[in-house]
Scaffold this motif. Sequence first.
Motif, PDB file in Angstrom:
ATOM      1  N   ASN A  14      42.747   8.210   6.304  1.00 24.54           N
ATOM      2  CA  ASN A  14      42.198   8.777   7.519  1.00 24.54           C
ATOM      3  C   ASN A  14      42.713   7.974   8.720  1.00 24.54           C
ATOM      4  N   HIS A  15      43.984   7.682   8.710  1.00 24.99           N
ATOM      5  CA  HIS A  15      44.621   6.883   9.754  1.00 24.99           C
ATOM      6  C   HIS A  15      44.907   7.769  10.962  1.00 24.99           C
ATOM      7  N   GLN A  16      44.402   7.375  12.138  1.00 24.35           N
ATOM      8  CA  GLN A  16      44.631   8.138  13.360  1.00 24.35           C
ATOM      9  C   GLN A  16      45.504   7.345  14.314  1.00 24.35           C
ATOM     10  N   LEU A  17      46.240   8.081  15.143  1.00 23.92           N
ATOM     11  CA  LEU A  17      47.086   7.469  16.153  1.00 23.92           C
ATOM     12  C   LEU A  17      46.859   8.225  17.446  1.00 23.92           C
ATOM     13  N   SER A  18      46.596   7.491  18.518  1.00 25.37           N
ATOM     14  CA  SER A  18      46.405   8.099  19.822  1.00 25.37           C
ATOM     15  C   SER A  18      47.437   7.512  20.773  1.00 25.37           C
ATOM     16  N   LEU A  19      48.137   8.378  21.492  1.00 27.48           N
ATOM     17  CA  LEU A  19      49.182   7.950  22.417  1.00 27.48           C
ATOM     18  C   LEU A  19      48.932   8.564  23.786  1.00 27.48           C
ATOM     19  N   THR A  20      49.145   7.789  24.826  1.00 26.08           N
ATOM     20  CA  THR A  20      49.096   8.311  26.187  1.00 26.08           C
ATOM     21  C   THR A  20      50.495   8.208  26.764  1.00 26.08           C
ATOM     22  N   LEU A  21      51.015   9.346  27.212  1.00 19.95           N
ATOM     23  CA  LEU A  21      52.384   9.433  27.712  1.00 19.95           C
ATOM     24  C   LEU A  21      52.372   9.951  29.139  1.00 19.95           C
ATOM     25  N   GLY A  26      54.902  21.308  26.153  1.00 21.12           N
ATOM     26  CA  GLY A  26      55.579  21.805  24.962  1.00 21.12           C
ATOM     27  C   GLY A  26      54.989  21.320  23.652  1.00 21.12           C
ATOM     28  N   LEU A  27      54.075  20.364  23.708  1.00 25.14           N
ATOM     29  CA  LEU A  27      53.425  19.918  22.478  1.00 25.14           C
ATOM     30  C   LEU A  27      52.397  20.951  22.061  1.00 25.14           C
ATOM     31  N   ARG A  28      52.285  21.173  20.764  1.00 27.02           N
ATOM     32  CA  ARG A  28      51.313  22.136  20.244  1.00 27.02           C
ATOM     33  C   ARG A  28      50.471  21.492  19.164  1.00 27.02           C
ATOM     34  N   GLU A  52      44.796  16.826  18.656  1.00 25.94           N
ATOM     35  CA  GLU A  52      44.162  17.008  19.966  1.00 25.94           C
ATOM     36  C   GLU A  52      45.164  16.665  21.064  1.00 25.94           C
ATOM     37  N   ILE A  53      45.157  17.477  22.129  1.00 29.27           N
ATOM     38  CA  ILE A  53      46.023  17.244  23.280  1.00 29.27           C
ATOM     39  C   ILE A  53      45.163  17.328  24.532  1.00 29.27           C
ATOM     40  N   LYS A  54      45.238  16.289  25.365  1.00 34.75           N
ATOM     41  CA  LYS A  54      44.489  16.278  26.627  1.00 34.75           C
ATOM     42  C   LYS A  54      45.448  15.962  27.767  1.00 34.75           C
ATOM     43  N   HIS A  55      45.296  16.689  28.859  1.00 38.13           N
ATOM     44  CA  HIS A  55      46.081  16.437  30.063  1.00 38.13           C
ATOM     45  C   HIS A  55      45.139  15.973  31.162  1.00 38.13           C
ATOM     46  N   SER A  56      45.611  15.060  31.978  1.00 36.42           N
ATOM     47  CA  SER A  56      44.817  14.638  33.129  1.00 36.42           C
ATOM     48  C   SER A  56      45.756  14.370  34.302  1.00 36.42           C
ATOM     49  N   VAL A  57      45.261  14.697  35.492  1.00 36.28           N
ATOM     50  CA  VAL A  57      46.002  14.434  36.719  1.00 36.28           C
ATOM     51  C   VAL A  57      45.074  13.654  37.641  1.00 36.28           C
ATOM     52  N   SER A  68      46.428  12.135  16.799  1.00 38.58           N
ATOM     53  CA  SER A  68      47.039  12.679  15.584  1.00 38.58           C
ATOM     54  C   SER A  68      46.476  11.986  14.354  1.00 38.58           C
ATOM     55  N   ASN A  69      46.552  12.680  13.245  1.00 39.29           N
ATOM     56  CA  ASN A  69      46.153  12.133  11.945  1.00 39.29           C
ATOM     57  C   ASN A  69      47.396  11.951  11.094  1.00 39.29           C
ATOM     58  N   TRP A  70      47.389  10.900  10.292  1.00 37.55           N
ATOM     59  CA  TRP A  70      48.485  10.646   9.372  1.00 37.55           C
ATOM     60  C   TRP A  70      48.319  11.540   8.154  1.00 37.55           C
ATOM     61  N   VAL A  71      49.412  12.148   7.713  1.00 38.11           N
ATOM     62  CA  VAL A  71      49.393  12.977   6.507  1.00 38.11           C
ATOM     63  C   VAL A  71      50.488  12.491   5.572  1.00 38.11           C
ATOM     64  N   ILE A  72      50.240  12.582   4.287  1.00 37.27           N
ATOM     65  CA  ILE A  72      51.212  12.149   3.283  1.00 37.27           C
ATOM     66  C   ILE A  72      52.377  13.123   3.264  1.00 37.27           C
ATOM     67  N   GLY A  73      53.580  12.591   3.222  1.00 35.00           N
ATOM     68  CA  GLY A  73      54.796  13.398   3.174  1.00 35.00           C
ATOM     69  C   GLY A  73      55.565  13.269   4.472  1.00 35.00           C
ATOM     70  N   LYS A  74      56.868  13.125   4.393  1.00 39.76           N
ATOM     71  CA  LYS A  74      57.708  13.033   5.580  1.00 39.76           C
ATOM     72  C   LYS A  74      57.900  14.418   6.171  1.00 39.76           C
TER      73      LYS A  74
END
Length: 83
Positions: A14-21, A26-28, A52-57, A68-74
């Motif tokens: 149940n490994h999660q990764l959160s990134l702020t860019l 175009g991300l879905r 999950e995708i969040k936008h802020s201005v 994002s969640n980690w899933v097994i398999g490349k």
Amino acid sequence: MFIYNLIFNFTDTNHQLSLTLDGIEGLRLYDIFDCSGVPTKFYMHGTYMITEIKHSVANGDWQTTITSNWVIGKSEQIIGAKK
């Protein structure tokens, strides 16, 4: 899934990764991506799926945060290898 986890010694599926860019479009949901800045066992045996995708201005600055969640398999195994 349990056998795969036992073989590769995964204790955290149940490994999660959160990134702020900087703002990006175009991300879905459920798009997948690889991330090389994580522990090797996660990079070598899995990929991340956007949940999950969040936008802020604020103050003229657009930011996109993805969770994002980690899933097994490349990626190639999940979407099918192209020949």
